[in-house]
Write a protein that holds these residues in place. Sequence first.
Motif, PDB file in Angstrom:
ATOM      1  N   UNK A 233       0.837  -1.205   0.000  1.00  0.00           N
ATOM      2  CA  UNK A 233       0.000   0.000   0.000  1.00  0.00           C
ATOM      3  C   UNK A 233       0.872   1.256   0.000  1.00  0.00           C
ATOM      4  N   UNK A 234       1.921   1.259   0.823  1.00  0.00           N
ATOM      5  CA  UNK A 234       2.844   2.401   0.852  1.00  0.00           C
ATOM      6  C   UNK A 234       3.493   2.612  -0.505  1.00  0.00           C
ATOM      7  N   UNK A 235       3.857   1.522  -1.162  1.00  0.00           N
ATOM      8  CA  UNK A 235       4.493   1.630  -2.466  1.00  0.00           C
ATOM      9  C   UNK A 235       3.562   2.270  -3.491  1.00  0.00           C
ATOM     10  N   UNK A 236       2.313   1.842  -3.510  1.00  0.00           N
ATOM     11  CA  UNK A 236       1.348   2.445  -4.434  1.00  0.00           C
ATOM     12  C   UNK A 236       1.092   3.913  -4.086  1.00  0.00           C
ATOM     13  N   UNK A 237       0.942   4.188  -2.812  1.00  0.00           N
ATOM     14  CA  UNK A 237       0.696   5.563  -2.351  1.00  0.00           C
ATOM     15  C   UNK A 237       1.833   6.496  -2.772  1.00  0.00           C
ATOM     16  N   UNK A 238       3.065   6.046  -2.567  1.00  0.00           N
ATOM     17  CA  UNK A 238       4.219   6.889  -2.868  1.00  0.00           C
ATOM     18  C   UNK A 238       4.499   7.025  -4.345  1.00  0.00           C
ATOM     19  N   UNK A 239       4.488   5.918  -5.087  1.00  0.00           N
ATOM     20  CA  UNK A 239       4.843   5.978  -6.507  1.00  0.00           C
ATOM     21  C   UNK A 239       3.788   6.709  -7.336  1.00  0.00           C
ATOM     22  N   UNK A 240       2.518   6.462  -7.061  1.00  0.00           N
ATOM     23  CA  UNK A 240       1.470   7.191  -7.785  1.00  0.00           C
ATOM     24  C   UNK A 240       1.531   8.670  -7.439  1.00  0.00           C
ATOM     25  N   UNK A 241       1.783   8.979  -6.164  1.00  0.00           N
ATOM     26  CA  UNK A 241       1.929  10.384  -5.791  1.00  0.00           C
ATOM     27  C   UNK A 241       3.074  11.060  -6.512  1.00  0.00           C
ATOM     28  N   UNK A 242       4.159  10.328  -6.733  1.00  0.00           N
ATOM     29  CA  UNK A 242       5.298  10.881  -7.460  1.00  0.00           C
ATOM     30  C   UNK A 242       4.919  11.200  -8.903  1.00  0.00           C
ATOM     31  N   UNK A 243       4.144  10.323  -9.526  1.00  0.00           N
ATOM     32  CA  UNK A 243       3.763  10.524 -10.914  1.00  0.00           C
ATOM     33  C   UNK A 243       2.851  11.738 -11.102  1.00  0.00           C
ATOM     34  N   UNK A 244       1.972  12.002 -10.156  1.00  0.00           N
ATOM     35  CA  UNK A 244       0.982  13.072 -10.346  1.00  0.00           C
ATOM     36  C   UNK A 244       1.285  14.309  -9.505  1.00  0.00           C
ATOM     37  N   UNK A 245       2.453  14.354  -8.849  1.00  0.00           N
ATOM     38  CA  UNK A 245       2.761  15.456  -7.932  1.00  0.00           C
ATOM     39  C   UNK A 245       2.682  16.810  -8.626  1.00  0.00           C
ATOM     40  N   UNK A 246       3.272  16.926  -9.807  1.00  0.00           N
ATOM     41  CA  UNK A 246       3.289  18.215 -10.505  1.00  0.00           C
ATOM     42  C   UNK A 246       1.879  18.685 -10.822  1.00  0.00           C
ATOM     43  N   UNK A 247       1.027  17.764 -11.267  1.00  0.00           N
ATOM     44  CA  UNK A 247      -0.351  18.125 -11.571  1.00  0.00           C
ATOM     45  C   UNK A 247      -1.119  18.560 -10.341  1.00  0.00           C
ATOM     46  N   UNK A 248      -0.905  17.894  -9.216  1.00  0.00           N
ATOM     47  CA  UNK A 248      -1.597  18.277  -7.985  1.00  0.00           C
ATOM     48  C   UNK A 248      -1.134  19.641  -7.486  1.00  0.00           C
ATOM     49  N   UNK A 249       0.156  19.928  -7.622  1.00  0.00           N
ATOM     50  CA  UNK A 249       0.655  21.256  -7.241  1.00  0.00           C
ATOM     51  C   UNK A 249       0.017  22.334  -8.118  1.00  0.00           C
ATOM     52  N   UNK A 250      -0.153  22.025  -9.401  1.00  0.00           N
ATOM     53  CA  UNK A 250      -0.814  22.970 -10.305  1.00  0.00           C
ATOM     54  C   UNK A 250      -2.264  23.207  -9.878  1.00  0.00           C
ATOM     55  N   UNK A 251      -2.999  22.144  -9.560  1.00  0.00           N
ATOM     56  CA  UNK A 251      -4.391  22.290  -9.136  1.00  0.00           C
ATOM     57  C   UNK A 251      -4.491  23.085  -7.840  1.00  0.00           C
ATOM     58  N   UNK A 252      -3.545  22.865  -6.923  1.00  0.00           N
ATOM     59  CA  UNK A 252      -3.543  23.616  -5.673  1.00  0.00           C
ATOM     60  C   UNK A 252      -3.327  25.104  -5.921  1.00  0.00           C
ATOM     61  N   UNK A 253      -2.338  25.428  -6.762  1.00  0.00           N
ATOM     62  CA  UNK A 253      -2.017  26.839  -7.026  1.00  0.00           C
ATOM     63  C   UNK A 253      -3.166  27.547  -7.728  1.00  0.00           C
TER      64      UNK A 253
END
Length: 443
Positions: free
Chosen positions: A209-229
């Motif tokens: 579960x940690x592996x999925x949580x971390x790796x998927x978060x890494x893939x979409x991190x830039x997009x989530x930062x954009x949505x936040x901003x």
Amino acid sequence: MTIEEAERTRQPGPATGWAALRPMLLRLHFYAGVLVGPFLLVAALTGLLYVFTPQLEQHFYAHELHVPASSQSQPLAEQVRVATSALPAEELEAVRPAPSPTDTTQVIFEDPENRASYFRTVFVDPHTAEVRGVLETYGSGQALPLRTFFDQLHRNLNLGDPGRVYSELAASWLWVVVLGGLVLWVTRRRSRIAAMFKPQVRGSRRRRVLSWHGSVGLWIALGLLFLSATGLTWSTYAGANIGELRSALAWETPSVSTDLPRPAAGDVGMDRVLAAADAHGLSGPVEITPPGDGSAYRVQEIGRSWPTQQDAVAVHPGSGEITASLPFADQPLVAKLSRWGIDAHMGLLFGWVNQLVLVVMAVALICMIVWGYRMWWLRRPTRGFGKSPERGAWRRVPNRILVPIGIAALGIAYALPVFGVSLLIFLVVDSALGAISRRRAAA
């Protein structure tokens, strides 16, 4: 010995650098994820519901939006006259001529209840000047009731201005959770770098579960930062601060000047105004704003897909001549970035590709939240192993690191008030829980 007793009696040695900072960051990420997770989940779900509303709008309101093609057409002035007859007590706001032979003309009137960004729009057949319908519309995108409902659901849960605190809370914490999780995941010890990007399918349940949580978060991190901003720019309190900053730095989106040296004598009418704008190079869907006292008509392109069409001109109502122009290409870079950011956040900039990317990010964020709670459940103290990150980890951080972090936090809290208030609440609650645990342990 209980977990809280262990925390109380533990005598941690001195730590420096990342070894001291990681436990504090881990606790912040843990509590932010647990407490703000529900708000992020609601934002992701409501955003997911909104994504394809432009297509649904075209289907459910086909009668108002579309007409059979014809070689005949009525003057724009006649279409506006018919629309005005349908709503004689309301003031004309703007006109959007039919952009194609199968579209209707939208004649926009002020909202009778004076609600901000709401309008009443009459849809007119450009070939027969027949009124096809009257609907409430919202915003610069002329959202119809279906899209407006889901827009407001995502923005404020249809609770009005008080409900906007929920979305501002989610946007204020999303970037904190993403950056914190990103740092924790990237700096995690592993034998191969590739393991950061690839979820594990073997090992213990929590490790998977940690592996999925971390790796998927890494893939979409830039997009989530954009949505936040981009989400923060629309928020109530942080959005106001961002607006003040843009104004102070002269980064505001400019508008074409419609000022005239003297009041115009007569009015050439909207047909000549539209022809003048067309001759100047404006194309695609446009919006015509009627002149006020001592001002000109404004004609603005409203195309929001790529490439963006947002050129504007002012047209003299007495002569039909162009008095001012503002090409989108000449606008400041910050104004362009703001336009593109808003349109991308709404799924308008690159059409269905933009919408598909938003769907992927929303689904991935929902999965990450579920995985985060799943990890907490697998580590819950009642199972006899694991615990939440240790309380009081900040005391081990050297002052040379802690002081700049504190100053930065105060600055961020001032710029993002909802973040600041919620962070203070988190700290108070955490301190209170710590005091209760120590009191119980002492008893």
